[in-house]
Design a protein around this motif. Structure first.
Motif, PDB file in Angstrom:
ATOM      1  N   ALA A   1      28.002 -24.026 -29.177  1.00  0.00           N
ATOM      2  CA  ALA A   1      27.381 -23.827 -27.897  1.00  0.00           C
ATOM      3  C   ALA A   1      26.617 -25.088 -27.314  1.00  0.00           C
ATOM      4  O   ALA A   1      26.691 -25.460 -26.392  1.00  0.00           O
TER       5      ALA A   1
ATOM      6  N   ALA B   1      33.342 -14.588 -28.290  1.00  0.00           N
ATOM      7  CA  ALA B   1      32.407 -14.687 -27.033  1.00  0.00           C
ATOM      8  C   ALA B   1      31.990 -16.130 -26.978  1.00  0.00           C
ATOM      9  O   ALA B   1      32.187 -16.879 -25.900  1.00  0.00           O
ATOM     10  N   VAL B   2      31.419 -16.710 -28.279  1.00  0.00           N
ATOM     11  CA  VAL B   2      31.086 -18.091 -28.239  1.00  0.00           C
ATOM     12  C   VAL B   2      32.080 -19.357 -27.884  1.00  0.00           C
ATOM     13  O   VAL B   2      31.896 -20.028 -27.285  1.00  0.00           O
TER      14      VAL B   2
ATOM     15  N   LEU C   1      35.177 -18.567 -26.460  1.00  0.00           N
ATOM     16  CA  LEU C   1      35.584 -18.512 -25.033  1.00  0.00           C
ATOM     17  C   LEU C   1      34.614 -19.334 -24.094  1.00  0.00           C
ATOM     18  O   LEU C   1      34.855 -20.011 -23.113  1.00  0.00           O
ATOM     19  N   ILE C   2      33.263 -18.662 -24.108  1.00  0.00           N
ATOM     20  CA  ILE C   2      32.386 -19.295 -23.039  1.00  0.00           C
ATOM     21  C   ILE C   2      32.110 -20.654 -23.419  1.00  0.00           C
ATOM     22  O   ILE C   2      32.025 -21.525 -22.574  1.00  0.00           O
ATOM     23  N   SER C   3      32.085 -21.455 -24.469  1.00  0.00           N
ATOM     24  CA  SER C   3      31.982 -22.505 -24.955  1.00  0.00           C
ATOM     25  C   SER C   3      33.204 -23.339 -24.097  1.00  0.00           C
ATOM     26  O   SER C   3      32.871 -24.662 -23.763  1.00  0.00           O
TER      27      SER C   3
ATOM     28  N   PHE D   1      34.994 -22.725 -21.633  1.00  0.00           N
ATOM     29  CA  PHE D   1      34.727 -22.602 -20.461  1.00  0.00           C
ATOM     30  C   PHE D   1      33.838 -23.828 -19.926  1.00  0.00           C
ATOM     31  O   PHE D   1      34.267 -24.467 -18.882  1.00  0.00           O
ATOM     32  N   VAL D   2      32.600 -23.842 -20.561  1.00  0.00           N
ATOM     33  CA  VAL D   2      31.537 -24.651 -20.363  1.00  0.00           C
ATOM     34  C   VAL D   2      32.102 -26.149 -20.583  1.00  0.00           C
ATOM     35  O   VAL D   2      31.804 -27.041 -19.519  1.00  0.00           O
TER      36      VAL D   2
END
Length: 515
Positions: free
Chosen positions: A289, A413-414, A416-418, A420-421
């Motif tokens: 993250a 979640a971590v 996929l979200i990371s 995207f970021v």
């Protein structure tokens, strides 16, 4: 004995002093011998990988002293894979350093480069925990010289920070080894595995302390949060071809975690329960993250590449921390991909900085921007894990391996979200560097307080064709990892099975029965 096993250590160990004592004033000859030695290392690594692919664990006894009394080197599937990866990356980096002229901006680049290869290959091949410490120190000394290559106060400051932090890790390593030796009376990894398994549960408190200290040391080498502080400034301020080579150094930490916590402190061992996975998984998630946020927030392309290396280590260590054969196979595949992708982004960052400086925004247009933009795009989608390159395959494998974990939802979640970021951060940087029109750019004067602008001065490339050939070599490597994902996964699955059946390793080292 198979004498090829020691060749990846002996070759650079002999070549480095030869270059510094005989060829120190002849750069052209240094380049010839350095490239020839690295090509030879690639050939040796290919030979060793072919031998290891049979599944036979081979042991080299230095001085013909048997383990656990003598020092041994051990060749298995995992060590062969990482030695091959090191040699291929080294060949790309040395060609790039020659083409860009980085090797003549300071003294003794090629001897230090060879000593670095000696340390990395030794760390992957050793079967003794104390000699793992020795090779870590060889890495530290050589990498400090390479980091400060070319001089500059800012680079020297970053180098001192790097050495200081890693010396702290070395001190902890000695404490850990002393603790383990006090409890077991040995530091040979195979012998440690036997003696640790024989200890009664009530006598293992001190052993667990040593195991935790070892994990801290390896996490420092792997740049796991909150032990990562040395990496962004060190890698961003180092010569970026050197930073590209350093992409393999964080993998030494991941390799050591896999080796020690499958062989000595295996997941099936009662006294090792909760020693590694329970601590490592949350740290790996936070590492991923923070790496992604760093990519989005930084204003300097070199630091962006450094945070990319941190993010990729987070993803790799998520898979490592699960300690299952499926997750380990995914981790090994992703380790190959992430090393090539991080090195590619560092080299592309160097191409950008040589033409317009290190800032992402506010700089004038650059020469050859179209070709470099393509390379940046390839490196970005590889690092972010977008299709069709191997990063997408690797992250899918890691997520699939996490399905059986109790907190798989948080892991997914971590990741996929990371991802995207990371995509947003890299897209932002690419659009500002390559596609912002000249009128939209700010006429910003270089800031003398800006570290990256001070130490990365644009300079002409003596052989620009060679620099681009080296970078395209990494692109070809990523393409090969993607196209041959099936055979590679077959190899990594077999490697994981070998790791989680350590008796073959133990028998080969202690009794000479190669299995």
């Amino acid at each position: 004995m198979n004498h090829w096993i020691i060749a990846p250590i002996v070759l650079p160990a002999l070549l480095a002093p030869f270059i510094i004592m005989v060829l120190r004033y002849h750069l052209d000859l240094q380049r010839i011998f350095s490239v020839a030695g690295t090509v030879g290392l690639v050939g040796i690594a290919l030979t060793l990988t072919a031998q290891a692919s049979t599944g036979v664990v081979q042991v080299y006894e230095l001085g013909n002293w048997p383990a656990p009394f003598g020092i041994v080197l051990v060749l298995d599937r995992m060590s062969a894979l990482f030695v091959l990866l090191t040699s291929l990356l080294a060949l790309v980096v040395v060609l790039y350093a020659m083409g860009s002229g980085w090797d003549k901006r300071g003294r003794h680049f090629h001897p230090l480069f060879q000593f670095q290869l000696m340390g990395v290959c030794g760390a992957f091949l050793t079967g003794d925990a104390f000699n793992l410490f020795v090779f870590f120190e060889v890495l530290l000394i050589a990498s400090y010289g390479l980091m400060t290559h070319g001089g500059g106060a800012v680079r020297l400051k970053a180098g001192v920070q790097y050495v200081t932090y890693n010396l702290l890790g070395s001190t902890l390593f000695l404490f850990a080894l002393g603790t383990l030796y006090a409890v077991t009376g040995t530091l040979n990894m195979a012998d440690l595995a036997v003696r640790v398994a024989e200890l009664p549960a009530e006598d293992t408190a001190l052993l667990r302390v040593g195991a935790v200290l070892l994990l801290l040391v390896f996490c420092i080498k792997a740049a796991v949060l909150p032990l990562h502080f040395w990496l962004p400034a060190s890698y961003a301020n180092a010569p970026l071809p050197v930073a590209a080579l350093f992409a393999i150094m964080t993998k030494v930490g991941a390799y050591a975690i896999l080796r020690m916590y499958t062989l000595v402190f295996g997941p099936d061992l009662a006294i090792a329960d909760g020693l590694a996975g329970a601590w490592l998984l949350p740290a790996a998630l936070v590492t991923l993250a923070v790496g992604a946020i760093g990519i989005l927030g930084t204003q300097h392309i070199a630091r962006m590449a450094a945070f990319g290396a941190i993010a990729s280590m987070g993803t790799l260590l998520i898979a490592v921390s699960l300690f299952t054969p499926q997750a380990t196979a995914a981790a090994l595949y992703y380790a190959v991909h992430s090393t090539l992708a991080a090195a590619l982004l560092f080299l592309v960052a160097d191409l950008v900085m040589e033409r317009q400086g290190g800032r992402i925004d506010g700089m004038p247009p650059m020469a050859q921007s179209g070709l470099i933009a393509v390379l940046f795009f390839i490196g970005s989608i590889a690092l972010a894990g977008m299709p069709p390159l191997s990063g997408f395959v690797g992250k899918l494998l890691v997520m699939d391996a996490a399905r059986d974990a109790g907190d798989f939802a948080a892991i997914w979640a971590v990741i996929l979200i990371s991802s995207f970021v990371t995509i947003v951060g890299l897209a932002r940087a690419g659009s500002l560097i390559f596609w912002q029109s000249h009128d939209e750019r700010h006429n910003t004067e270089p800031d003398p307080e800006n570290e990256d602008e001070v130490i990365h001065q644009p300079a002409p490339e003596p052989m620009p064709g060679l620099t681009f050939a080296a970078v395209f070599g990494l692109v070809a490597g990523l393409a090969a990892v993607t196209l041959f994902a099936g055979p590679m996964m077959d190899y990594t699955r077999a490697t994981a099975e070998q790791l989680y059946a350590p008796q073959g390793y133990i028998d080969a080292v202690l009794t000479g029965d190669e299995e």
